[in-house]
Design an enzyme around this catalytic site. Structure first.
Site, short mmCIF file in Angstrom:
data_model
loop_
_atom_site.label_atom_id
_atom_site.label_comp_id
_atom_site.label_asym_id
_atom_site.label_seq_id
_atom_site.Cartn_x
_atom_site.Cartn_y
_atom_site.Cartn_z
N LYS A 135 30.95 41.45 53.99
CA LYS A 135 31.74 40.25 53.77
C LYS A 135 32.31 39.74 55.10
CE LYS A 135 34.77 37.56 51.09
NZ LYS A 135 35.51 37.33 49.85
N GLU A 155 30.75 43.57 42.15
CA GLU A 155 30.77 42.84 43.42
C GLU A 155 30.20 43.72 44.56
OE1 GLU A 155 31.63 39.60 43.46
OE2 GLU A 155 33.18 39.27 41.92
N HIS A 214 27.47 34.09 40.16
CA HIS A 214 28.72 33.47 39.78
C HIS A 214 28.55 32.17 39.00
CE1 HIS A 214 30.48 36.55 42.27
NE2 HIS A 214 31.70 36.09 42.08
N GLU A 253 32.51 28.06 54.16
CA GLU A 253 31.39 27.81 53.26
C GLU A 253 30.73 26.46 53.53
OE1 GLU A 253 32.42 29.43 49.39
OE2 GLU A 253 30.83 28.27 48.44
N HIS A 304 36.11 39.18 35.12
CA HIS A 304 35.33 38.45 36.11
C HIS A 304 34.12 39.26 36.60
CE1 HIS A 304 34.31 35.91 39.50
NE2 HIS A 304 34.36 36.98 40.28
N ASN A 343 28.27 33.94 46.18
CA ASN A 343 28.41 33.48 44.79
C ASN A 343 27.24 33.90 43.91
OD1 ASN A 343 30.85 32.21 45.40
ND2 ASN A 343 29.79 30.37 46.11
N ARG A 369 55.35 25.68 56.30
CA ARG A 369 54.06 25.25 56.88
C ARG A 369 53.19 26.41 57.33
NH1 ARG A 369 57.60 21.34 58.66
NH2 ARG A 369 57.35 19.43 57.43
N ARG A 383 28.07 31.57 53.45
CA ARG A 383 29.10 32.16 52.60
C ARG A 383 28.79 31.95 51.12
NH1 ARG A 383 35.70 32.54 53.49
NH2 ARG A 383 36.03 33.80 51.63
N LYS A 438 40.31 33.17 51.39
CA LYS A 438 40.39 32.19 50.31
C LYS A 438 41.61 32.51 49.47
CE LYS A 438 35.64 30.66 49.47
NZ LYS A 438 34.56 30.57 48.47
N1 LIG Z 1 40.09 35.10 47.23
C1 LIG Z 1 38.87 35.47 46.95
O1 LIG Z 1 37.97 35.41 47.79
C2 LIG Z 1 38.57 36.03 45.59
C3 LIG Z 1 37.36 36.67 45.36
C4 LIG Z 1 37.15 37.23 44.10
C5 LIG Z 1 38.13 37.15 43.11
N2 LIG Z 1 39.31 36.51 43.38
C6 LIG Z 1 40.37 36.43 42.38
O2 LIG Z 1 40.83 37.74 42.10
C7 LIG Z 1 41.43 37.75 40.81
C8 LIG Z 1 41.04 39.02 40.09
O3 LIG Z 1 41.47 40.12 40.84
P1 LIG Z 1 41.48 41.60 40.23
O4 LIG Z 1 40.22 41.84 39.51
O5 LIG Z 1 41.88 42.49 41.32
O6 LIG Z 1 42.58 41.49 39.08
P2 LIG Z 1 44.17 41.75 39.05
O7 LIG Z 1 44.80 41.45 40.32
O8 LIG Z 1 44.67 41.03 37.85
O9 LIG Z 1 44.25 43.32 38.76
C9 LIG Z 1 43.76 43.83 37.55
C10 LIG Z 1 44.82 44.64 36.80
O10 LIG Z 1 44.96 45.91 37.42
C11 LIG Z 1 46.31 46.18 37.74
N3 LIG Z 1 46.26 46.99 38.96
C12 LIG Z 1 45.88 46.58 40.19
N4 LIG Z 1 45.80 47.62 41.03
C13 LIG Z 1 46.16 48.72 40.33
C14 LIG Z 1 46.25 50.10 40.65
N5 LIG Z 1 45.89 50.56 41.86
N6 LIG Z 1 46.68 50.94 39.69
C15 LIG Z 1 46.99 50.48 38.45
N7 LIG Z 1 46.89 49.20 38.08
C16 LIG Z 1 46.48 48.32 39.01
C17 LIG Z 1 46.95 44.83 37.88
O11 LIG Z 1 48.32 44.90 37.63
C18 LIG Z 1 46.20 44.03 36.81
O12 LIG Z 1 46.80 44.25 35.57
C19 LIG Z 1 40.98 36.48 40.11
O13 LIG Z 1 42.06 35.61 40.01
C20 LIG Z 1 39.92 35.90 41.05
O14 LIG Z 1 39.89 34.49 41.02
C21 LIG Z 1 39.54 35.96 44.60
ZN LIG Z 2 33.46 37.29 42.16
#
Ligand SMILES: NC(=O)c1ccc[n+]([C@@H]2O[C@H](COP(=O)([O-])OP(=O)(O)OC[C@H]3O[C@@H](n4cnc5c(N)ncnc54)[C@H](O)[C@@H]3O)[C@@H](O)[C@H]2O)c1
Ligand SMILES: [Zn+2]
Length: 368
Positions: free
Chosen positions: A227, A185, A249, A237, A267, A246, A121, A242, A143
């Site tokens: 942020k 971003e 987006h 939101e 993304h 987007n 929980r 918030r 989030k």
């Molecule tokens: N929670 C939120 O508010 C929020 C906001 C924006 C995006 N997201 C989510 O984030 C995700 C995308 O995150 P991302 O772009 O970080 O992608 P990711 O976590 O997949 O990382 C991208 C790639 O880089 C590699 N990597 C990460 N750090 C590294 C480092 N320091 N050195 C070498 N390799 C490294 C990872 O293994 C992966 O292959 C999506 O699922 C999206 O929905 C969430």
């Molecule tokens: Zn985004």
């Protein structure tokens, strides 16, 4: 070293930004260990690139880590790996009062945050983001989510971390394309409500992407502060504040859907093109000076980010792209809320956008 606080009453937390912080993790994270042990969840690539730094620093403080290494990639944000992770955490006897550490990008952060929100929980977690996207966006704000067959991020929760540790030097091992995508971003915060920061990006973006530590640290500090302030005002939101995050987006999501959420368009790349489209659409509607929209595109182009449909590798019709938007979870009561701009730093939430106008605009874009 900069510390930013996310103001959320008894759930407030600090975000520490410091070059080399990972090598001093003992100072920052030892207090979250129990019986000298800390569970760290990461992915294959991050484990290879960064886990030893964390392990060595914690060992020096008398803390051993229990690593859980999941596959890299978006498909890890799934029911399957949620179950794998929860079973491992249970086997390790993680308690409600414990803290687990998410070391990685947004994929690991979102998955670990969600797992932490439901394990017994709800247990605590700490974010150690290692992508630029995670450092400026996903690690802050609570989030959490996984993806399912119905779409991305449709199952999740709001669960704030207890602490966020950002070491910009972790970006040294991140792929240049991933860093550039995360930079979209960063630019977003300037476009939302900070024209001076957008001008800063124009001047410093290229250096940042070339690995200049002062530039990337400054950008992370600025983004995190923006942020944190928005999340403090509108955690869930509900007030519309918030939702400004987007920007780009809705268009971006349609481009991602059209390219199958694949490596064709990351993304952040979709968000870059989406922001350029949002500004040009605003100009077309007579809301924004076309010169401002052109300035947005010019900067994105200058740093090698997509800024129109061809550079986003999308050849679909306006109608097809609008159909993707209608599947967007942010659709409320048949109206598609759209973030438009009256200029750089003057983004607002428009609730009266006719989708036929959007489709016609996208067809014009496609025609060049
Ligand atoms: N929670 C939120 O508010 C929020 C906001 C924006 C995006 N997201 C989510 O984030 C995700 C995308 O995150 P991302 O772009 O970080 O992608 P990711 O976590 O997949 O990382 C991208 C790639 O880089 C590699 N990597 C990460 N750090 C590294 C480092 N320091 N050195 C070498 N390799 C490294 C990872 O293994 C992966 O292959 C999506 O699922 C999206 O929905 C969430
Ligand atoms: Zn985004």
């Amino acid at each position: 070293m900069a510390v930013t606080r996310v103001p959320l009453g008894h759930r407030s937390y600090d975000i520490l930004i410091e070059h080399g912080a990972l090598d001093r993790a003992g100072d920052h994270l030892a207090r979250f260990a129990r019986k000298g042990r800390l569970v760290v969840i990461t992915d294959d690539d991050v484990a290879a690139a960064q886990l030893t730094r964390l392990e060595t620093a914690l060992a020096a403080a008398g803390v051993s880590i229990e690593p859980i290494v999941l596959p890299s990639g978006e498909s890890t944000k799934s029911w399957r790996f949620l179950e794998v992770l929860l079973d491992r955490l249970l086997a390790l006897e993680v308690e409600r009062s414990d803290h687990v550490v998410a070391l990685g990008g947004g994929v690991i952060g979102d998955l670990v945050g969600f797992a932490a929100s439901i394990l017994k929980r709800g247990c605590n977690f700490v974010q150690v983001p290692t992508t630029l996207l995670a450092q400026v966006d996903s690690s802050v704000g609570g989030k959490t989510a996984i993806n399912t067959g119905a779409g991305k991020n449709l199952i999740g929760s709001f669960h704030q971390p207890s602490f966020v540790l950002i070491d910009p030097s972790t970006l040294d091992t991140l792929d240049a394309r991933q860093t550039r995508a995360g930079y979209a971003e960063v630019v977003k915060y300037g476009l939302i409500d900070d024209p001076a920061f957008f001008a800063w990006c124009e001047a410093n973006g290229p250096a940042l992407l070339a690995g200049d530590d002062a530039a990337r640290t400054a950008a992370i500090e600025k983004s995190v502060a923006a942020k944190a302030a928005i999340v403090g005002e509108d955690e869930r939101e509900t007030s519309g504040r918030r939702a400004l995050l987007n920007l780009g987006h809705t268009f971006g999501h349609a481009l991602e859907a059209e390219t199958g959420f694949s490596d064709t368009l990351l993304h952040g790349e979709a968000v870059a093109a989406g922001m350029a489209l949002a500004f040009r659409f605003s100009a077309r509607q007579g809301l924004c000076d076309p010169a401002e929209a052109a300035r947005v595109s010019a900067h994105l182009q200058a740093v090698g980010l997509p800024h129109d449909l061809p550079t986003a590798h999308v050849s679909a019709s306006g109608e097809a792209l609008v159909a993707h938007m209608l599947h967007d979870k942010k659709m409320a009561g048949g109206n598609l809320p759209f973030l438009l701009a009256r200029g750089i730093g003057r983004t607002y939430l428009a609730k009266d956008v006719a989708l036929s106008d959007v489709a016609a605009f996208l067809d014009e874009e496609q025609a060049g």
